[in-house]
Design an enzyme around this catalytic site. Structure first.
Site, PDB file in Angstrom:
ATOM      1  N   HIS A  54       0.826  -1.049  -0.053  1.00 29.10           N
ATOM      2  CA  HIS A  54      -0.092  -0.058  -0.099  1.00 29.10           C
ATOM      3  C   HIS A  54       0.742   1.347  -0.088  1.00 29.10           C
ATOM      4  O   HIS A  54       0.253   2.452  -0.282  1.00 29.10           O
ATOM      5  CB  HIS A  54      -1.051   0.211   1.177  1.00 29.10           C
ATOM      6  N   ASP A  87       0.592  -7.664   0.927  1.00 28.28           N
ATOM      7  CA  ASP A  87       0.813  -6.237   0.921  1.00 28.28           C
ATOM      8  C   ASP A  87       2.422  -5.943   1.216  1.00 28.28           C
ATOM      9  O   ASP A  87       3.069  -5.584   2.079  1.00 28.28           O
ATOM     10  CB  ASP A  87       0.485  -5.504   2.446  1.00 28.28           C
ATOM     11  N   SER A 109       3.786   1.972   8.245  1.00 25.49           N
ATOM     12  CA  SER A 109       3.601   0.881   7.322  1.00 25.49           C
ATOM     13  C   SER A 109       4.938   0.728   6.447  1.00 25.49           C
ATOM     14  O   SER A 109       5.567   1.692   6.096  1.00 25.49           O
ATOM     15  CB  SER A 109       2.401   1.435   6.283  1.00 25.49           C
TER      16      SER A 109
END
Ligand code: NAG
Ligand code: NAG
Length: 262
Positions: free
Chosen positions: A68, A111, A209
């Site tokens: 992402h 991801d 992230s």
């Protein structure tokens, strides 16, 4: 008072998961000195932009991050060799990303993304690659293992500011059934890994992230076993599990991507 995290202290903390430092950082983290986590990378959309994500140096010209983080981007500015969001000397812009072909933006399944660097890094005391979990560990679940998270993400659910200092904290890997009870079976697959704070509320949060989830392989070797992926929306500090891409599920994708595009 801020606890200072030297590499030696970091090792002790990892080996002795009972140590709890109740400060609101990363979520409940401690400051990392320069060079203690030399693979840590800062990703921004452009030099003047705010923090986008973290990442890890895995080879001279490759950075591993979350899917992402590169999804929908055309170029990414990368910063290396620092423990401060605003002070650095080594940086570059890449527009070559290899997003996992089965990345799903709705569920964050798969991801994973690799960023190819336009020039090779010169490894030094403050810039070094992290070793990835080995093929020999493919069957390991890592449940009960203490792992280190790090990043510049939010330190609070209310005060939405990135941390200027690189912060680190510990989580313990939990079984994915417990995690699926929280997030659902569509989010938590076998290729997902979840962690829970070692002394309550340590967690990743927005901005963290893409950073690496690392464990002690031996007395002086850390290895990456996951990629920071998700937390409960607007609830980083509530003690919910945090989610990671499980690297053992992606080792062949990572290796073949690097081999086929070098
Ligand atoms: C690596 O070192 C060489 C030689 O000093 C230099 O030209 C190059 O810019 C350096 N690369 C990076 C990414 O800093
Ligand atoms: C909910 C879920 O994904 N459960 C899986 C957790 O991992 C084990 C093996 O690692 C699987 O058998 C479960 O299906």
């Amino acid at each position: 008072m801020r606890a200072k995290l030297t590499t030696a202290v970091l090792v002790l903390i990892i080996l002795n998961a009972t140590s709890g430092i109740p400060k609101p950082r990363i979520i409940n983290g401690v400051e990392v000195p320069v060079g203690a986590l030399p693979w840590q990378v800062i990703l921004k959309k452009s030099p003047s932009d705010d923090l986008l994500c973290g990442g890890s140096v895995v080879a001279e010209n490759w950075v591993l991050t979350a899917g992402h983080c590169t999804y929908g981007q055309t170029s990414i500015f990368l910063i290396f060799g620092t423990n401060n969001l605003n002070t650095y000397s080594v940086s570059m812009t890449s527009n070559e990303f290899f997003l996992h072909p089965e990345y799903d933006p709705a569920t964050l399944n798969n991801d994973v993304s690799l960023i190819k660097l336009p020039m090779s890094l010169n490894f030094s005391a403050s810039i070094k690659p992290i070793k990835l979990v080995s093929q020999n560990d493919l069957s390991k679940s890592f449940i009960g293992t203490t792992a280190l998270i790090a990043g510049y993400g939010y330190t609070d659910d209310e005060d939405l500011e990135f941390s200027e200092a690189l912060l680190a904290a510990l989580v313990v890997i939990i079984d994915n059934e417990t995690c699926a009870a929280q997030y659902g079976d569509e989010i938590v697959l076998e290729s997902t890994m979840c962690g829970k704070g070692t002394s309550g509320y340590q967690s990743i949060c927005s901005g963290d992230s893409g950073g690496p989830l690392v464990i002690m392989q031996s007395k002086d070797e850390l290895i990456q076993i996951g990629i920071n992926s998700f937390v409960a929306q607007d609830a980083c500090t509530e003690g919910f599990p945090s989610g990671y891409a499980r690297l053992t599920s992606f080792l062949s994708y990572i290796q073949s991507t690097m081999d086929n595009n070098s």
